[in-house]
Write an enzyme that holds these catalytic residues in place. Structure first.
Site, PDB file in Angstrom:
ATOM      1  N   LYS A  42     -13.498  -1.909  -5.070  1.00 62.94           N
ATOM      2  CA  LYS A  42     -14.518  -1.963  -4.030  1.00 62.94           C
ATOM      3  C   LYS A  42     -14.243  -0.983  -2.905  1.00 62.94           C
ATOM      4  O   LYS A  42     -15.108  -0.687  -2.093  1.00 62.94           O
ATOM      5  CB  LYS A  42     -14.541  -3.378  -3.403  1.00 62.94           C
ATOM      6  CG  LYS A  42     -14.781  -4.483  -4.368  1.00 62.94           C
ATOM      7  CD  LYS A  42     -14.585  -5.844  -3.606  1.00 62.94           C
ATOM      8  CE  LYS A  42     -14.172  -6.911  -4.565  1.00 62.94           C
ATOM      9  NZ  LYS A  42     -13.693  -8.115  -3.889  1.00 62.94           N
ATOM     10  N   GLU A  98     -12.847   7.956  -4.498  1.00 65.79           N
ATOM     11  CA  GLU A  98     -11.875   6.876  -4.259  1.00 65.79           C
ATOM     12  C   GLU A  98     -11.535   6.806  -2.771  1.00 65.79           C
ATOM     13  O   GLU A  98     -11.614   7.813  -2.063  1.00 65.79           O
ATOM     14  CB  GLU A  98     -10.638   7.172  -5.122  1.00 65.79           C
ATOM     15  CG  GLU A  98      -9.546   6.158  -5.081  1.00 65.79           C
ATOM     16  CD  GLU A  98      -9.947   4.760  -5.520  1.00 65.79           C
ATOM     17  OE1 GLU A  98     -10.800   4.142  -4.848  1.00 65.79           O
ATOM     18  OE2 GLU A  98      -9.390   4.260  -6.501  1.00 65.79           O
ATOM     19  N   ASP A  99     -11.156   5.626  -2.322  1.00 70.53           N
ATOM     20  CA  ASP A  99     -10.803   5.495  -0.904  1.00 70.53           C
ATOM     21  C   ASP A  99      -9.381   5.966  -0.630  1.00 70.53           C
ATOM     22  O   ASP A  99      -9.118   6.613   0.374  1.00 70.53           O
ATOM     23  CB  ASP A  99     -11.006   4.056  -0.398  1.00 70.53           C
ATOM     24  CG  ASP A  99     -10.238   3.041  -1.219  1.00 70.53           C
ATOM     25  OD1 ASP A  99      -9.977   3.290  -2.415  1.00 70.53           O
ATOM     26  OD2 ASP A  99      -9.891   1.983  -0.672  1.00 70.53           O
ATOM     27  N   ASP A 102      -2.681   6.225  -3.638  1.00 69.15           N
ATOM     28  CA  ASP A 102      -1.399   5.698  -3.160  1.00 69.15           C
ATOM     29  C   ASP A 102      -0.331   6.085  -4.179  1.00 69.15           C
ATOM     30  O   ASP A 102       0.168   7.209  -4.153  1.00 69.15           O
ATOM     31  CB  ASP A 102      -1.547   4.187  -2.957  1.00 69.15           C
ATOM     32  CG  ASP A 102      -0.375   3.552  -2.234  1.00 69.15           C
ATOM     33  OD1 ASP A 102       0.672   4.196  -2.120  1.00 69.15           O
ATOM     34  OD2 ASP A 102      -0.485   2.392  -1.787  1.00 69.15           O
ATOM     35  N   LYS A 130      -2.063   9.123   0.413  1.00 67.78           N
ATOM     36  CA  LYS A 130      -0.802   8.655   0.990  1.00 67.78           C
ATOM     37  C   LYS A 130       0.299   9.575   0.470  1.00 67.78           C
ATOM     38  O   LYS A 130       0.902   9.325  -0.574  1.00 67.78           O
ATOM     39  CB  LYS A 130      -0.564   7.207   0.566  1.00 67.78           C
ATOM     40  CG  LYS A 130       0.078   6.372   1.633  1.00 67.78           C
ATOM     41  CD  LYS A 130       0.192   4.940   1.217  1.00 67.78           C
ATOM     42  CE  LYS A 130      -0.345   4.018   2.283  1.00 67.78           C
ATOM     43  NZ  LYS A 130      -0.044   2.611   2.034  1.00 67.78           N
ATOM     44  N   ASP A 159      -9.081  -2.671   2.538  1.00 73.96           N
ATOM     45  CA  ASP A 159      -8.875  -4.074   2.928  1.00 73.96           C
ATOM     46  C   ASP A 159      -7.404  -4.449   3.013  1.00 73.96           C
ATOM     47  O   ASP A 159      -6.524  -3.750   2.515  1.00 73.96           O
ATOM     48  CB  ASP A 159      -9.520  -5.007   1.904  1.00 73.96           C
ATOM     49  CG  ASP A 159      -8.730  -5.075   0.597  1.00 73.96           C
ATOM     50  OD1 ASP A 159      -8.353  -4.006   0.074  1.00 73.96           O
ATOM     51  OD2 ASP A 159      -8.458  -6.183   0.113  1.00 73.96           O
ATOM     52  N   ARG A 165     -12.698  -4.522   5.595  1.00 68.42           N
ATOM     53  CA  ARG A 165     -13.421  -3.432   4.930  1.00 68.42           C
ATOM     54  C   ARG A 165     -14.579  -2.936   5.794  1.00 68.42           C
ATOM     55  O   ARG A 165     -14.999  -1.792   5.682  1.00 68.42           O
ATOM     56  CB  ARG A 165     -13.989  -3.905   3.588  1.00 68.42           C
ATOM     57  CG  ARG A 165     -12.958  -4.213   2.515  1.00 68.42           C
ATOM     58  CD  ARG A 165     -13.645  -4.317   1.166  1.00 68.42           C
ATOM     59  NE  ARG A 165     -12.879  -5.032   0.162  1.00 68.42           N
ATOM     60  CZ  ARG A 165     -11.992  -4.486  -0.664  1.00 68.42           C
ATOM     61  NH1 ARG A 165     -11.724  -3.212  -0.583  1.00 68.42           N
ATOM     62  NH2 ARG A 165     -11.360  -5.214  -1.563  1.00 68.42           N
TER      63      ARG A 165
HETATM   64  C1  PRP Z   1      -6.789   0.194  -4.089  1.00 66.21           C
HETATM   65  C2  PRP Z   1      -7.564   1.472  -3.826  1.00 66.21           C
HETATM   66  C3  PRP Z   1      -7.275   2.302  -5.049  1.00 66.21           C
HETATM   67  C4  PRP Z   1      -5.864   1.873  -5.428  1.00 66.21           C
HETATM   68  C5  PRP Z   1      -4.909   2.916  -4.953  1.00 66.21           C
HETATM   69  O1  PRP Z   1      -7.559  -0.624  -4.905  1.00 66.21           O
HETATM   70  O2  PRP Z   1      -8.940   1.235  -3.679  1.00 66.21           O
HETATM   71  O3  PRP Z   1      -8.143   2.021  -6.108  1.00 66.21           O
HETATM   72  O4  PRP Z   1      -5.609   0.625  -4.763  1.00 66.21           O
HETATM   73  O5  PRP Z   1      -3.604   2.577  -5.275  1.00 66.21           O
HETATM   74  P1  PRP Z   1      -2.746   3.316  -6.382  1.00 66.21           P
HETATM   75  O6  PRP Z   1      -2.882   4.806  -6.165  1.00 66.21           O
HETATM   76  O7  PRP Z   1      -1.346   2.837  -6.064  1.00 66.21           O
HETATM   77  O8  PRP Z   1      -3.194   2.893  -7.746  1.00 66.21           O
HETATM   78  P2  PRP Z   1      -7.364  -2.199  -5.075  1.00 66.21           P
HETATM   79  O9  PRP Z   1      -6.785  -2.459  -6.447  1.00 66.21           O
HETATM   80  O10 PRP Z   1      -6.621  -2.755  -3.896  1.00 66.21           O
HETATM   81  O11 PRP Z   1      -8.857  -2.730  -5.121  1.00 66.21           O
HETATM   82  P3  PRP Z   1     -10.064  -2.531  -4.067  1.00 66.21           P
HETATM   83  O12 PRP Z   1     -10.589  -1.119  -4.262  1.00 66.21           O
HETATM   84  O13 PRP Z   1     -11.057  -3.568  -4.507  1.00 66.21           O
HETATM   85  O14 PRP Z   1      -9.535  -2.762  -2.668  1.00 66.21           O
END
Ligand code: PRP
Length: 180
Positions: A42, A98-99, A102, A130, A159, A165
């Protein structure tokens, strides 16, 4: 400012400016290609709504929900697609929206999954990267708005426990909120 936010990292205006610039780059690069923008729900929802309006060439949108697991080398086997694309991407230019990038676990797996569907190209546009995180993949964003340190960032789609959010800025969450 929300009481749980320590500091505003990027204001609404800074975000708007950065998105405008990245949108212009994407517009130039994808002119005439009719790209498919794929938002990963999301977290990407607010960014998607804004960046798509800064992309001034014909495009369409779709969404995916993906959850990935494990610390081992990423394979398409450890991402679970909870919502797949509605669109056939064979021969299409796909741009993942993507937001945050990480560890890169999610996006590496999603990209690998999408490449199996024989698109013409798959690129990545992220709001935040990041840069100091331990990456599980050498995957890099093709477009990004901001680099961030290893801080707990929330707002503008991001979030903590499904909260924050809806903040219009990106802020650093107070440590006491996630350590209590
Ligand atoms: C978060 C974010 C990315 C992911 C990044 O999603 O939106 O999709 O983590 O992390 P990574 O590079 O370590 O994989 P999350 O699974 O928290 O779901 P959300 O988008 O619903 O918040």
């Amino acid at each position: 400012m929300h009481k749980d936010v320590e500091k505003i990292l990027f204001t609404e205006e800074q975000i708007r400016e950065a998105i405008k610039a990245v949108g212009a780059q994407i517009t130039a690069d994808y002119e005439g290609k009719n790209p498919l923008l794929v938002g990963i729900l999301k977290g990407s929802v607010v960014f998607m709504a804004d960046i798509m309006r800064e992309i001034k060439t014909e495009c369409s949108i779709d969404f995916m929900v993906a959850k990935s697991y494990g610390n081992e080398a990423v394979s398409s086997g450890n991402v679970r697609i909870l919502k797949d694309l509605d669109t056939d991407i064979h021969g299409r230019d796909v741009l993942i929206i993507e937001d945050i990038l990480d560890t890169a676990r999610t996006l590496a797996a999603v990209k690998k999954y999408l490449l199996q569907k024989n698109p013409s190209s798959v690129k990545i546009c992220t709001l935040l990267d990041k840069v100091t995180a331990d990456k599980v993949s050498d995957l890099k964003a093709d477009y990004k708005c901001f680099d961030v340190e290893n801080q707990f960032v929330v707002g503008y789609g991001l979030d903590y426990a499904e909260r924050y959010r809806n903040l219009s800025y990106i802020g650093i969450l107070k440590r006491e909120v996630y350590e209590k």
